[in-house]
Design a protein around this motif. Structure first.
Motif, short mmCIF file in Angstrom:
data_model
loop_
_atom_site.label_atom_id
_atom_site.label_comp_id
_atom_site.label_asym_id
_atom_site.label_seq_id
_atom_site.Cartn_x
_atom_site.Cartn_y
_atom_site.Cartn_z
N GLY A 1 13.11 4.02 8.27
CA GLY A 1 13.32 3.76 9.45
C GLY A 1 13.38 4.62 10.60
N PHE A 2 13.80 4.41 11.77
CA PHE A 2 13.74 5.25 12.85
C PHE A 2 14.97 6.29 13.11
N HIS A 3 15.99 5.61 12.68
CA HIS A 3 17.33 6.54 12.77
C HIS A 3 17.03 7.65 11.72
N HIS A 4 16.92 7.47 10.44
CA HIS A 4 16.62 8.55 9.25
C HIS A 4 15.45 9.57 9.99
N ALA A 5 14.32 8.76 10.42
CA ALA A 5 13.12 9.93 10.80
C ALA A 5 13.97 10.73 11.89
N GLY A 6 14.46 10.04 12.83
CA GLY A 6 15.11 10.92 13.95
C GLY A 6 15.92 12.08 13.48
N THR A 7 16.70 11.59 12.45
CA THR A 7 17.65 12.85 11.80
C THR A 7 16.55 13.83 11.23
N ARG A 8 15.75 13.35 10.58
CA ARG A 8 14.85 14.49 9.69
C ARG A 8 14.08 15.39 10.72
N LEU A 9 13.52 14.88 11.96
CA LEU A 9 12.81 15.47 13.02
C LEU A 9 13.65 16.19 13.84
N ILE B 1 11.47 9.00 18.63
CA ILE B 1 10.78 8.33 17.56
C ILE B 1 10.09 7.27 17.73
N THR B 2 10.73 6.30 18.40
CA THR B 2 10.29 5.01 18.73
C THR B 2 8.76 5.08 19.69
N HIS B 3 9.27 5.98 20.84
CA HIS B 3 8.02 6.36 21.61
C HIS B 3 6.96 7.10 21.16
N ARG B 4 7.20 7.83 20.35
CA ARG B 4 6.05 8.47 19.59
C ARG B 4 5.10 7.58 18.74
N CYS C 1 -3.97 -0.24 17.67
CA CYS C 1 -3.76 -1.05 16.46
C CYS C 1 -2.06 -1.00 16.11
N GLN C 2 -1.58 -2.02 15.49
CA GLN C 2 -0.08 -1.86 14.61
C GLN C 2 -0.21 -1.22 13.48
N LEU C 3 0.64 -0.24 13.49
CA LEU C 3 0.70 0.29 11.94
C LEU C 3 1.80 0.11 11.12
N VAL C 4 2.95 -0.28 11.48
CA VAL C 4 3.98 -0.78 10.73
C VAL C 4 4.63 -2.15 11.19
N ILE C 5 5.24 -2.86 10.29
CA ILE C 5 5.84 -4.24 10.51
C ILE C 5 7.47 -3.45 10.62
N ARG C 6 8.14 -3.88 11.92
CA ARG C 6 9.63 -3.63 12.04
C ARG C 6 10.39 -4.71 12.05
N ARG C 7 11.49 -4.42 11.69
CA ARG C 7 12.47 -5.47 11.51
C ARG C 7 13.75 -4.67 11.43
N GLY D 1 14.97 -2.39 13.47
CA GLY D 1 15.02 -0.75 13.31
C GLY D 1 14.69 -0.17 11.99
N ARG D 2 14.23 -1.07 11.28
CA ARG D 2 13.58 -0.69 9.92
C ARG D 2 12.11 -0.92 9.81
N VAL D 3 11.49 -0.35 8.93
CA VAL D 3 10.05 -0.37 8.63
C VAL D 3 9.99 -1.24 7.20
N THR D 4 9.62 -2.59 7.48
CA THR D 4 9.64 -3.31 6.25
C THR D 4 8.36 -3.04 5.35
N ARG D 5 6.99 -2.68 6.06
CA ARG D 5 5.79 -2.45 5.52
C ARG D 5 4.77 -1.90 6.28
N LEU D 6 3.93 -1.36 5.87
CA LEU D 6 2.63 -0.99 6.87
C LEU D 6 1.73 -2.05 6.82
#
Length: 306
Positions: A24-32, A39-42, A52-58, A60-65
């Protein structure tokens, strides 16, 4: 400084990897150490560059690639690993000396071997003499001062002398078979196991003894790959870490009557004698290099089990 929409950046790739690995984006932001919005902007900028789209979002979380995301993931990891290795090679002093290193023969060691190779390639004056054996035998070699550094698998609940070390990965142990079966289907559980001294075998025997369920070794081997194939061939019930699951393996859980198993860990243990400082530095380097690809392998294994 805003990302240039016409080019791909390392920051975009790091954001993509963090989102995938942390879910997810929250944990990714904390990590970086960046805001969720950054993170969302990048990630959005990266998808625009790649078109192209890289991830499926739901929510604020990534459900799959996506399929494109799965293809890009491996290349992004490789690029960032190489960049990190290049930066590390000039930021620290080169490793110098000779070490006797033990790696487990009863564990999936592809990532470990690649990390050892990279360590040697980036340190021209470092010599590693590597021996592969069962973890129990590597432990004895450490006690006999026959090794300077050993990568050993063991149960997380275990305690004893020399418990310290650099932890590389922790995984759950799982009961697995080629099909769905229940513990009650067996008067005596046929186990596909490693030879005596393996912690997987110890964990299974302890768990079954606790519920007074007899078992027998229907297939025994010292080879990691042979044990996996024997389980796939239906020769018995196996005990494997999550990363070792093969396509077609079924996890046998408590709903099918199987008792819980402890987690296992792969740890780099440094001998207190001789080249202790060098061995500690090499252990930390290899552990750091292994961490990211092992997360990927565990994620893929979870996907197969889902």
């Amino acid at each position: 400084m805003a990302d240039d929409p016409r080019r791909l950046t390392l920051e975009q790739m790091r954001a993509f990897l963090a989102v995938v690995e942390d879910g997810g984006f929250h944990h990714a932001g904390t990590r970086l150490h960046r805001s969720q919005a950054a993170i969302t902007h990048r990630l959005q900028a990266l998808e625009e560059v790649l078109q192209c789209q890289l991830v499926i979002r739901r929510q604020g979380r990534v459900t799959r690639l996506t399929e494109a995301g799965q293809r890009f993931l491996h290349h992004a990891r490789d690029v960032l690993d190489r960049v990190d290795a290049a930066m590390d090679s000039v930021r620290r002093d080169e490793f110098k000396g000779k070490l006797r290193v033990g790696v487990p023969d009863d564990f999936a060691i592809e990532h470990l071997i690649q990390a050892v190779r990279r360590c040697v390639a980036s340190n021209m004056r470092l010599q590693l003499d590597v021996v592969s054996d069962l973890s129990a035998r590597l432990s004895r070699m450490m006690e006999e001062n026959a090794l300077d550094l050993a990568f050993i698998k063991r149960l997380c609940r275990s305690r004893g002398p020399g418990r310290g070390g650099v932890r590389i990965v922790v995984e759950p142990l799982l009961w697995v078979a080629d099909r769905e079966v229940a513990l009650a289907d067996f008067d005596e559980v046929p186990l596909v196991v490693f030879s005596e001294g393996c912690v997987y075998r110890e964990a299974a025997a302890t768990a079954l003894a606790r519920i007074r369920k007899p078992w027998r070794a229907s297939y025994s081997s010292t080879s990691y790959e042979t044990v996996r194939r024997a389980v796939s061939a239906g020769l018995g019930v196996g005990i494997l870490p999550r990363s070792a699951l093969a396509p077609g393996h079924c996890i046998l859980d408590a709903q099918r009557g199987f008792p819980p198993l402890p987690e296992m860990e792969l740890t780099a243990v440094v001998a207190p004698h001789g080249q202790h400082r060098l061995a500690s530095q090499v252990a930390a380097y290899i552990a750091r290099t292994c961490a990211t690809p092992w997360k990927e392998t565990l994620g893929e294994a979870r996907g197969r089990a889902a």
